[in-house]
Design a protein around this motif. Structure first.
Motif, short mmCIF file in Angstrom:
data_model
loop_
_atom_site.label_atom_id
_atom_site.label_comp_id
_atom_site.label_asym_id
_atom_site.label_seq_id
_atom_site.Cartn_x
_atom_site.Cartn_y
_atom_site.Cartn_z
N PRO A 133 7.21 11.60 1.37
CA PRO A 133 6.26 11.45 2.47
C PRO A 133 6.47 10.18 3.30
N ASN A 134 6.82 9.06 2.65
CA ASN A 134 7.04 7.82 3.41
C ASN A 134 8.24 7.94 4.33
N VAL A 135 9.30 8.62 3.86
CA VAL A 135 10.49 8.80 4.70
C VAL A 135 10.14 9.62 5.94
N ASN A 136 9.43 10.71 5.74
CA ASN A 136 9.03 11.56 6.87
C ASN A 136 8.16 10.80 7.85
N ALA A 137 7.19 10.06 7.33
CA ALA A 137 6.27 9.32 8.20
C ALA A 137 7.00 8.19 8.92
N PHE A 138 7.90 7.51 8.22
CA PHE A 138 8.67 6.41 8.83
C PHE A 138 9.52 6.94 9.98
N GLU A 139 10.17 8.08 9.77
CA GLU A 139 10.97 8.68 10.83
C GLU A 139 10.10 9.04 12.04
N ASN A 140 8.92 9.57 11.79
CA ASN A 140 8.01 9.91 12.90
C ASN A 140 7.60 8.66 13.67
N GLU A 141 7.33 7.58 12.94
CA GLU A 141 6.92 6.33 13.60
C GLU A 141 8.07 5.75 14.43
N SER A 170 15.42 5.84 0.47
CA SER A 170 14.46 6.16 -0.59
C SER A 170 13.04 6.10 -0.06
N ASN A 171 12.16 6.81 -0.73
CA ASN A 171 10.75 6.84 -0.34
C ASN A 171 10.10 5.47 -0.50
N VAL A 172 10.58 4.67 -1.47
CA VAL A 172 10.05 3.32 -1.69
C VAL A 172 10.44 2.40 -0.53
N CYS A 173 11.72 2.42 -0.16
CA CYS A 173 12.19 1.60 0.96
C CYS A 173 11.50 2.00 2.27
N ALA A 174 11.31 3.29 2.45
CA ALA A 174 10.61 3.76 3.66
C ALA A 174 9.17 3.25 3.69
N GLY A 175 8.56 3.09 2.51
CA GLY A 175 7.22 2.52 2.45
C GLY A 175 7.20 1.10 2.96
N ARG A 211 0.83 -1.21 0.00
CA ARG A 211 0.00 0.00 0.00
C ARG A 211 0.87 1.25 0.00
N TYR A 212 1.90 1.24 0.85
CA TYR A 212 2.79 2.40 0.92
C TYR A 212 3.69 2.49 -0.30
N ILE A 213 4.13 1.34 -0.81
CA ILE A 213 4.96 1.35 -2.03
C ILE A 213 4.14 1.88 -3.21
N GLN A 214 2.90 1.41 -3.32
CA GLN A 214 2.05 1.88 -4.42
C GLN A 214 1.79 3.37 -4.32
N GLU A 215 1.64 3.84 -3.09
CA GLU A 215 1.44 5.27 -2.88
C GLU A 215 2.65 6.06 -3.38
N ALA A 216 3.86 5.51 -3.15
CA ALA A 216 5.08 6.18 -3.62
C ALA A 216 5.09 6.26 -5.15
N PHE A 217 4.68 5.18 -5.80
CA PHE A 217 4.65 5.18 -7.27
C PHE A 217 3.53 6.07 -7.80
N ASP A 218 2.37 6.02 -7.15
CA ASP A 218 1.24 6.82 -7.62
C ASP A 218 1.54 8.31 -7.55
N THR A 219 2.31 8.72 -6.54
CA THR A 219 2.63 10.14 -6.36
C THR A 219 3.98 10.51 -6.99
N ASN A 220 4.63 9.50 -7.62
CA ASN A 220 5.92 9.70 -8.29
C ASN A 220 7.05 10.05 -7.32
N TRP A 221 6.91 9.63 -6.05
CA TRP A 221 7.96 9.82 -5.05
C TRP A 221 8.77 8.52 -4.97
N VAL A 222 9.69 8.30 -5.92
CA VAL A 222 10.49 7.08 -5.90
C VAL A 222 11.95 7.36 -5.58
N ALA A 223 12.31 8.63 -5.51
CA ALA A 223 13.69 9.02 -5.20
C ALA A 223 13.88 9.09 -3.68
N PRO A 224 15.13 9.31 -3.23
CA PRO A 224 15.33 9.54 -1.79
C PRO A 224 14.48 10.71 -1.30
#
Length: 380
Positions: A23-31, A228-233, A7-20
């Protein structure tokens, strides 16, 4: 996998956030910050090794310095000192936790001051196989000599000491999300920082030390170390099952303990104190025989004892992976000239120790099969 990662990986692709970054990186750090608590801040990075490197860099480790490292560990704990031109000074382990011996730590500090005229720059204790160290004692010594501490908690995600998460006692804490760790981002790590200002500085170095300009301006050397945003997902999906992963590892460890409770040869390594709460990232055993406990000769050609080799072979024949314990760093050819303060504990554990299957896919039936094979090896 939890089933939530896609779900999080797909969100990264859907929003074109696949580079370092993203949003997933920020959220992962918060968690992660919520998970470790203590008001700490976290920077998601490309690996646990990168986290060690950046922590040493920010603490001012430079060529000619000495860094006190635990010998009984994986090379990633000490290699970054070499990256920075410093010299690792290896300290041995105590018998109970297999982690840095506080008494030898202080002996090493005193001797390095006497021999070099200055104290070591940093201390790097490790929580081996998820087992908490006697971190109170280590921190007391560190404070007395005013030496900062980097806790290598790469194997101890979710372990606690007196109710407090490992990695939150020192100046910095290391996390690893390699494919075999308690949770994974396929590859990755994180650095636990003391405050927001330090977090920003670490992020600066982790993104090539690029100055805040509309063009590329660099006044300092930086590194390409951000996750990367994908790995953080993947990491965000893993955070939804971290508690169950830790519980399962602890359950598997308890099964091994019960199975070998009365065995005279096979001993399970268990937490020695009630106030220690190991995640049991890997369940480990030792074979207690005269051959396995023979004194170490002091040469670099140290090898596992024959019973460990036979046990590994028997398990492998049944399609079961196992591995020896970490070979101590002071016995590694690449560090043969590094100063070392040891007492034989880590060498002895390496010769007689074995890591057993411990992950979230290991079933109770798997444990029964493993135990049966190991007991048969000892009988023979």
């Amino acid at each position: 996998m939890s089933g939530n990662e896609m779900r999080y990986i797909q969100e990264a692709f859907d929003t074109n956030w696949v580079a370092p970054l993203g949003p997933n990186v920020n959220a992962f750090e918060n968690e992660l910050e919520q998970f470790v608590g203590e008001g700490k801040k976290v920077v998601a990075l490309a690996s646990g090794t990168a986290a060690v490197h950046l922590a040493m860099l920010n603490l001012g480790v430079k060529p000619g310095d000495e860094v006190i490292c635990q010998s009984f560990t994986f090379a990633a704990s000490c290699n970054p000192a070499t990256y920075l031109g410093a010299t690792p000074v290896f300290v041995g382990s105590e018998e109970k936790t297999w982690n840095m011996d506080p008494n030898m730590l202080e002996d090493a500090i005193k001797d390095r001051i006497r021999k070099t005229g200055r104290k070591p720059r940093v201390i790097v204790p490790v929580y081996l196989y998820g087992m908490p160290a006697y971190i109170d004692d280590i921190m007391e010594i560190a404070r007395r000599y005013e030496i900062p501490v980097i806790e290598d908690s790469a194997e101890a995600f979710g372990s606690k000491y007196k109710g407090q998460m490992t990695g939150t006692f020192g100046n910095y804490g290391i996390m690893s999300f390699n494919g075999n760790k308690m949770i994974t981002t396929s590859g990755g790590g994180a650095l636990i920082c003391p405050d927001e200002e330090t977090k920003r500085k670490i992020m600066f170095f982790a993104t090539q030390a690029r100055e805040n300009k509309p063009y590329y301006l660099h006044k300092e050397i930086g590194y390409n170390y951000r996750m990367s945003n994908v790995c953080a997902g993947i990491g965000r999906g893993q955070m939804t099952v971290v508690d169950s992963h830790v519980s399962h590892h602890q359950h598997i460890a308890a099964l091994y303990e019960k199975a070998f409770a009365n065995d005279e040869v096979i001993k399970v390594h268990s937490q020695p104190e009630d106030y220690m709460d190991s995640n049991y990232w890997l369940s480990t055993i030792t074979f207690e025989t005269p051959e396995s406990n023979a004194p170490y000769s002091g040469t670099a050609d140290i090898e596992p004892c024959q019973l460990v080799i036979k046990a590994m072979d028997a398990l492998a024949q049944s399609g079961i992976e196992s591995r020896p314990l970490w070979r101590p760093m002071h016995t590694q050819p690449v560090y043969k000239d590094a100063p070392a303060y040891i007492n034989g504990t880590s060498e002895r554990m390496f010769r007689k120790g074995l890591c057993l299957p411990s992950g979230p896919c290991v079933s109770d039936e798997n444990v029964e099969r493993i135990v049966s094979i190991l007991k048969d090896v000892v009988r023979k």
